[in-house]
Design a protein around this motif. Structure first.
Motif, PDB file in Angstrom:
ATOM      1  N   LEU A 242      44.007  44.664  38.445  1.00 52.63           N
ATOM      2  CA  LEU A 242      42.574  44.715  38.174  1.00 52.63           C
ATOM      3  C   LEU A 242      41.799  44.973  39.462  1.00 52.63           C
ATOM      4  CD1 LEU A 242      40.310  44.316  36.074  1.00 52.63           C
ATOM      5  CD2 LEU A 242      40.354  41.879  36.631  1.00 52.63           C
ATOM      6  N   ARG A 243      42.218  44.329  40.530  1.00 57.52           N
ATOM      7  CA  ARG A 243      41.567  44.525  41.826  1.00 57.52           C
ATOM      8  C   ARG A 243      41.668  45.991  42.257  1.00 57.52           C
ATOM      9  NH1 ARG A 243      43.521  40.837  46.852  1.00 57.52           N
ATOM     10  NH2 ARG A 243      43.210  39.230  45.230  1.00 57.52           N
ATOM     11  N   LYS A 244      42.832  46.590  42.026  1.00 55.33           N
ATOM     12  CA  LYS A 244      43.059  47.972  42.445  1.00 55.33           C
ATOM     13  C   LYS A 244      42.304  48.956  41.562  1.00 55.33           C
ATOM     14  CE  LYS A 244      46.840  51.222  43.388  1.00 55.33           C
ATOM     15  NZ  LYS A 244      48.323  51.412  43.397  1.00 55.33           N
ATOM     16  N   ARG A 245      42.304  48.720  40.238  1.00 56.49           N
ATOM     17  CA  ARG A 245      41.699  49.672  39.309  1.00 56.49           C
ATOM     18  C   ARG A 245      40.176  49.668  39.366  1.00 56.49           C
ATOM     19  NH1 ARG A 245      45.194  49.156  33.649  1.00 56.49           N
ATOM     20  NH2 ARG A 245      47.262  49.275  34.606  1.00 56.49           N
ATOM     21  N   ALA A 246      39.596  48.479  39.516  1.00 58.65           N
ATOM     22  CA  ALA A 246      38.137  48.371  39.415  1.00 58.65           C
ATOM     23  C   ALA A 246      37.434  48.232  40.760  1.00 58.65           C
ATOM     24  CB  ALA A 246      37.776  47.181  38.525  1.00 58.65           C
ATOM     25  N   GLN A 247      38.201  48.251  41.843  1.00 55.76           N
ATOM     26  CA  GLN A 247      37.596  48.018  43.151  1.00 55.76           C
ATOM     27  C   GLN A 247      36.585  49.100  43.503  1.00 55.76           C
ATOM     28  OE1 GLN A 247      40.514  47.381  46.180  1.00 55.76           O
ATOM     29  NE2 GLN A 247      39.078  46.505  47.633  1.00 55.76           N
ATOM     30  N   GLY A 248      36.877  50.335  43.127  1.00 55.43           N
ATOM     31  CA  GLY A 248      35.957  51.418  43.444  1.00 55.43           C
ATOM     32  C   GLY A 248      34.657  51.339  42.658  1.00 55.43           C
ATOM     33  N   GLU A 249      34.734  50.852  41.427  1.00 53.25           N
ATOM     34  CA  GLU A 249      33.554  50.779  40.574  1.00 53.25           C
ATOM     35  C   GLU A 249      32.667  49.580  40.887  1.00 53.25           C
ATOM     36  OE1 GLU A 249      34.961  50.764  36.600  1.00 53.25           O
ATOM     37  OE2 GLU A 249      36.180  52.570  36.827  1.00 53.25           O
ATOM     38  N   LYS A 250      33.234  48.525  41.469  1.00 57.45           N
ATOM     39  CA  LYS A 250      32.492  47.306  41.800  1.00 57.45           C
ATOM     40  C   LYS A 250      31.702  46.787  40.592  1.00 57.45           C
ATOM     41  CE  LYS A 250      33.498  47.370  46.263  1.00 57.45           C
ATOM     42  NZ  LYS A 250      34.351  46.368  46.917  1.00 57.45           N
ATOM     43  N   PRO A 251      32.391  46.439  39.498  1.00 63.60           N
ATOM     44  CA  PRO A 251      31.664  45.995  38.290  1.00 63.60           C
ATOM     45  C   PRO A 251      30.906  44.682  38.476  1.00 63.60           C
ATOM     46  CG  PRO A 251      34.017  45.619  38.059  1.00 63.60           C
ATOM     47  CD  PRO A 251      33.845  46.420  39.298  1.00 63.60           C
ATOM     48  N   LEU A 252      31.187  43.942  39.539  1.00 62.73           N
ATOM     49  CA  LEU A 252      30.466  42.687  39.793  1.00 62.73           C
ATOM     50  C   LEU A 252      29.518  42.805  40.988  1.00 62.73           C
ATOM     51  CD1 LEU A 252      33.270  40.017  39.167  1.00 62.73           C
ATOM     52  CD2 LEU A 252      31.312  40.564  37.706  1.00 62.73           C
ATOM     53  N   ALA A 253      29.156  44.013  41.359  1.00 58.04           N
ATOM     54  CA  ALA A 253      28.208  44.194  42.459  1.00 58.04           C
ATOM     55  C   ALA A 253      26.888  43.502  42.116  1.00 58.04           C
ATOM     56  CB  ALA A 253      27.969  45.682  42.713  1.00 58.04           C
ATOM     57  N   GLY A 254      26.441  42.645  42.994  1.00 60.86           N
ATOM     58  CA  GLY A 254      25.208  41.896  42.757  1.00 60.86           C
ATOM     59  C   GLY A 254      25.420  40.557  42.083  1.00 60.86           C
ATOM     60  N   ALA A 255      26.628  40.308  41.615  1.00 65.76           N
ATOM     61  CA  ALA A 255      26.913  39.020  40.972  1.00 65.76           C
ATOM     62  C   ALA A 255      27.038  37.919  42.025  1.00 65.76           C
ATOM     63  CB  ALA A 255      28.194  39.105  40.153  1.00 65.76           C
ATOM     64  N   LYS A 256      26.419  36.792  41.757  1.00 62.79           N
ATOM     65  CA  LYS A 256      26.528  35.612  42.615  1.00 62.79           C
ATOM     66  C   LYS A 256      27.174  34.511  41.781  1.00 62.79           C
ATOM     67  CE  LYS A 256      22.509  36.826  45.444  1.00 62.79           C
ATOM     68  NZ  LYS A 256      21.180  36.395  45.929  1.00 62.79           N
ATOM     69  N   VAL A 257      28.467  34.338  41.988  1.00 67.95           N
ATOM     70  CA  VAL A 257      29.262  33.452  41.144  1.00 67.95           C
ATOM     71  C   VAL A 257      29.425  32.105  41.833  1.00 67.95           C
ATOM     72  CG1 VAL A 257      31.449  33.137  39.937  1.00 67.95           C
ATOM     73  CG2 VAL A 257      30.518  35.453  40.270  1.00 67.95           C
ATOM     74  N   VAL A 258      29.037  31.050  41.138  1.00 69.47           N
ATOM     75  CA  VAL A 258      29.313  29.702  41.617  1.00 69.47           C
ATOM     76  C   VAL A 258      30.411  29.135  40.723  1.00 69.47           C
ATOM     77  CG1 VAL A 258      27.460  28.685  40.216  1.00 69.47           C
ATOM     78  CG2 VAL A 258      28.337  27.448  42.189  1.00 69.47           C
ATOM     79  N   GLY A 259      31.474  28.630  41.357  1.00 72.01           N
ATOM     80  CA  GLY A 259      32.639  28.198  40.598  1.00 72.01           C
ATOM     81  C   GLY A 259      33.014  26.761  40.865  1.00 72.01           C
ATOM     82  N   CYS A 260      33.611  26.134  39.861  1.00 73.05           N
ATOM     83  CA  CYS A 260      34.120  24.768  39.994  1.00 73.05           C
ATOM     84  C   CYS A 260      35.442  24.712  39.230  1.00 73.05           C
ATOM     85  CB  CYS A 260      33.112  23.764  39.435  1.00 73.05           C
ATOM     86  SG  CYS A 260      33.600  22.039  39.622  1.00 73.05           S
ATOM     87  N   THR A 261      36.542  24.931  39.948  1.00 76.79           N
ATOM     88  CA  THR A 261      37.868  24.957  39.348  1.00 76.79           C
ATOM     89  C   THR A 261      38.838  24.232  40.286  1.00 76.79           C
ATOM     90  OG1 THR A 261      38.538  27.019  40.440  1.00 76.79           O
ATOM     91  CG2 THR A 261      37.361  27.226  38.334  1.00 76.79           C
ATOM     92  N   HIS A 262      40.093  24.180  39.891  1.00 78.66           N
ATOM     93  CA  HIS A 262      41.119  23.698  40.815  1.00 78.66           C
ATOM     94  C   HIS A 262      41.228  24.703  41.954  1.00 78.66           C
ATOM     95  CE1 HIS A 262      42.389  20.725  37.846  1.00 78.66           C
ATOM     96  NE2 HIS A 262      42.344  21.688  36.949  1.00 78.66           N
ATOM     97  N   ILE A 263      41.228  24.235  43.189  1.00 80.26           N
ATOM     98  CA  ILE A 263      41.322  25.150  44.327  1.00 80.26           C
ATOM     99  C   ILE A 263      42.765  25.171  44.804  1.00 80.26           C
ATOM    100  CG2 ILE A 263      40.553  25.610  46.678  1.00 80.26           C
ATOM    101  CD1 ILE A 263      37.849  24.611  45.952  1.00 80.26           C
ATOM    102  N   THR A 264      43.459  26.188  44.337  1.00 78.16           N
ATOM    103  CA  THR A 264      44.871  26.374  44.640  1.00 78.16           C
ATOM    104  C   THR A 264      45.074  27.812  45.116  1.00 78.16           C
ATOM    105  OG1 THR A 264      45.339  27.093  42.377  1.00 78.16           O
ATOM    106  CG2 THR A 264      45.507  24.729  42.839  1.00 78.16           C
ATOM    107  N   ALA A 265      46.300  28.147  45.460  1.00 80.95           N
ATOM    108  CA  ALA A 265      46.593  29.509  45.899  1.00 80.95           C
ATOM    109  C   ALA A 265      46.269  30.517  44.803  1.00 80.95           C
ATOM    110  CB  ALA A 265      48.063  29.617  46.311  1.00 80.95           C
ATOM    111  N   GLN A 266      46.500  30.126  43.554  1.00 84.93           N
ATOM    112  CA  GLN A 266      46.229  31.034  42.435  1.00 84.93           C
ATOM    113  C   GLN A 266      44.721  31.271  42.276  1.00 84.93           C
ATOM    114  OE1 GLN A 266      48.075  28.155  42.136  1.00 84.93           O
ATOM    115  NE2 GLN A 266      50.107  29.076  42.217  1.00 84.93           N
ATOM    116  N   THR A 267      43.932  30.200  42.429  1.00 84.60           N
ATOM    117  CA  THR A 267      42.478  30.355  42.370  1.00 84.60           C
ATOM    118  C   THR A 267      41.993  31.232  43.509  1.00 84.60           C
ATOM    119  OG1 THR A 267      42.282  28.150  41.394  1.00 84.60           O
ATOM    120  CG2 THR A 267      40.283  29.117  42.304  1.00 84.60           C
ATOM    121  N   ALA A 268      42.621  31.109  44.669  1.00 86.12           N
ATOM    122  CA  ALA A 268      42.227  31.929  45.814  1.00 86.12           C
ATOM    123  C   ALA A 268      42.412  33.413  45.511  1.00 86.12           C
ATOM    124  CB  ALA A 268      43.048  31.531  47.035  1.00 86.12           C
ATOM    125  N   VAL A 269      43.489  33.765  44.811  1.00 80.20           N
ATOM    126  CA  VAL A 269      43.697  35.161  44.434  1.00 80.20           C
ATOM    127  C   VAL A 269      42.579  35.619  43.496  1.00 80.20           C
ATOM    128  CG1 VAL A 269      45.276  36.806  43.336  1.00 80.20           C
ATOM    129  CG2 VAL A 269      46.188  34.947  44.734  1.00 80.20           C
TER     130      VAL A 269
END
Length: 600
Positions: A203-230
């Motif tokens: 997903l990162r590779k396919r949509a990186q050029g289009e930047k579908p979340l450009a302008g998005a300001k995401v605040v998150g509250c999840t488990h902070i693990t290596a998987q969340t970091a990805v």
């Protein structure tokens, strides 16, 4: 296939607008204390003779107190000097030097304090008091509570991260973590996780050029693990700005948080947060001058609850909420029913890719890992009762049965109950087997499933744990009474001892076992994280009017897309419908292949 193309094909659902009302504020909770102990080492005859005088010191405390694990192995002297604990000092320790003299180290006295007052978020306790506080379920649940005496992992550095001034290599200090120096270790863990998260990387590779979340300001509250970091780095690659806090006080991987902070992410989390720390971190994510979120990614509903309580005006600019847990989704439906849900929300938990893969397959593997790491228990022949036979319960039961355990199931839903019976499990009421079982596992999402009456009747040595998101299933608060003794065995493992000597083994103080005490399979989390990312893209890019102020399920087409991204890992090859076959079934050759009411 681009993400925007997927989003454009999403089914539109028009529901009636629900008017917004002012949310009712509820406040967070209580402090607790922790015990610390020292590790016991064998010593030679010279060291024993040198310490004889110290052993007679009456100030050392109870001679029957046994030491536990050392929080500071880094203080070990050179090979010619030795360190030993003195059992008469409540965990005090001494060093035996080359010349045979004994030097005494500082001591911490074991103490359990019972708190009967709620502590407000902005009243900061002392360093030790704050470290010992324990995270309970969010106070958005009116019947919630927190434990009054708990423990967290000890560490070489007793300073709270809130009292530190840390900066990354670029001079940025907009984060609060345990130790920024651990960033290199965290980066290696993230790189390992990337290998097992093919869909997010695709997903990162396919949509990186289009930047579908450009302008998005995401605040998150999840488990902070290596998987969340990805996931966070994928969202950033797609154009989003992210600020993050942890949804669980025990699940944060400190080295991963350090790697994220070094990479420029605003992360506020560390393992062993207190109740006060937990809410402070969430507030730091949300309350930043000149920055306001327009998307919420939540796990458990605590972040959403905090914004409703403290910053309700923020919802004027927030486009949507993505929620992945049973608890959080339940709260969203409650808000919607009360007319207080002011933005659209996506229910990721009930998507097929979350329910059938994360809840089932993840728990099937991680339940054994969590129990083994904490208790070293052998499963063959053990009698286990699993409360709840949803997807989490199914995974737990399957794993335990395969290991040779005798598994009982409790259930309120006759359909799930019938499934348990057909799968070969005996359906019982908890009070019928509570005296004989060796392990009790809750996974219902409910409250007070295992109450004090059942805890009193358990056999000596019974292991009690929870696989649900919140710590409400086991009535841990009822165990905070003067007649019961709490004894820390190891990290996340406590003995609760009755006056007659009977003891139970309580894991993670009734909190989520797998993420508190072990890890979870990365590949399964890739499925959930990809679903979360696509849900954010869908809500952020949806035209005005597509989604009303209500809770929505992920479109079926998006579920199928997430699954398809993971198939290449197995070298799997899908069969394609012919035009004739597609016409016969009344389907599009490219899906969706099942109606929304289909149960997988």
């Amino acid at each position: 296939m681009s993400v925007q193309v997927v989003a454009a094909k999403m089914a539109e659902v028009d529901l009636k607008d629900v008017p917004c009302k002012d949310p009712a504020p509820v406040s967070p909770v209580t402090p607790k204390t922790e015990d610390k102990g020292m590790i016991k080492n064998d010593i030679n005859a010279t060291a024993a003779a040198s310490s004889a005088a110290l052993a007679t010191d009456p100030a050392r405390g109870d001679p029957n107190m046994s030491p536990s694990l050392s929080p500071n192995p880094g203080k070990m002297p050179q090979a010619s000097a030795m360190k030993r604990p003195d059992p008469q000092q409540n965990g005090g320790e001494s060093f035996v030097n080359r010349d045979g003299t004994v030097a005494e180290a500082p001591r911490m006295k074991k103490q359990i304090q019972f708190a009967d007052q709620k502590q407000e978020f902005n009243k900061r306790p002392t360093k030790i008091g704050r470290r010992s506080l324990s995270r309970s379920i969010s106070q958005s649940s009116t019947d919630s509570y927190s434990s009054a005496a708990s423990y967290t992992d000890s560490s070489d550095d007793e300073t709270s991260p809130r009292d530190k001034q840390q900066k990354n290599s670029k001079g940025n200090g907009d984060f609060c973590i345990k130790n920024i120096k651990q960033a290199d270790f965290g980066r290696r863990e993230i790189e390992i996780a990337e290998q097992e998260m093919p869909a997010l990387m695709a997903l990162r590779k396919r949509a990186q050029g289009e930047k579908p979340l450009a302008g998005a300001k995401v605040v998150g509250c999840t488990h902070i693990t290596a998987q969340t970091a990805v996931l966070m780095e994928t969202l950033s690659a797609l154009g989003a700005q992210c600020r993050w806090a942890a949804c669980n006080i025990y699940s944060t991987q400190n080295e991963v948080a350090a790697a994220l902070a070094e990479g420029g992410f605003s992360v506020f989390a560390w393992k062993g947060e207190s109740e006060d720390d937990f809410w402070w971190c969430i507030d730091r994510c949300v309350n930043l001058e000149g920055w306001q979120p327009n998307m919420i990614l939540d796990d458990g509903g605590d972040l959403t609850h905090w914004i409703y309580k403290k910053y309700p005006n923020m919802f004027k600019k927030i486009k949507g909420i993505v929620e992945e847990s049973v608890t959080g989704v339940h709260r969203l439906y409650q808000l919607s029913k009360a007319g207080k849900l002011c933005v659209p929300a996506m229910n990721v938990n009930d998507s097929v890719t979350k329910q059938k893969f994360d809840n089932l397959y993840c728990c099937r593997e991680s339940i054994l890992d969590g129990l083994k790491r904490t208790t070293d228990v052998m499963f063959g022949g053990k009698q286990v009762v699993v409360c709840g036979y949803g997807e989490v319960g199914k995974g737990c039961c399957a794993a335990l049965k395969a290991m040779g355990s005798i598994v009982y199931v409790t259930e309120i839903d006759p359909i799930c109950a019938l499934q348990a019976c057909m799968d070969g499990f005996r359906l019982v009421k908890l009070n019928e087997v509570i005296r004989q079982v060796d392990i009790v596992i809750t996974c219902t999402g409910n409250k007070n499933v295992v109450v004090r009456e059942y805890l009193d009747r358990m056999k000596n040595g019974c292991i009690v744990c929870n696989m649900g998101h919140s710590n409400t299933e086991i009535d841990v608060a009822s165990l905070r009474t003067p007649e019961l003794t709490w004894e820390r065995v190891r990290s996340q493992v406590d003995h609760v001892i009755w006056p007659d000597g009977k003891r139970i083994v309580l894991l993670a103080e009734g909190r989520l076992l797998n993420l508190s005490c072990s890890t979870v399979p990365t590949f399964v989390l890739s499925i959930t994280a990809t679903t979360q990312a696509l849900a954010l893209i869908e809500l952020y890019n949806a035209p005005e009017g597509r989604y009303k102020q209500d809770v929505y399920l992920l479109p079926k087409k998006m579920d199928e897309y997430v699954a398809s991204l993971h198939l290449p890992t197995f070298d799997a090859h899908l069969t394609e419908l012919t035009d004739e076959q597609a016409k016969y079934l009344g389907l599009n050759k490219n899906g969706p292949f099942k109606p929304n009411y289909y149960r997988y």
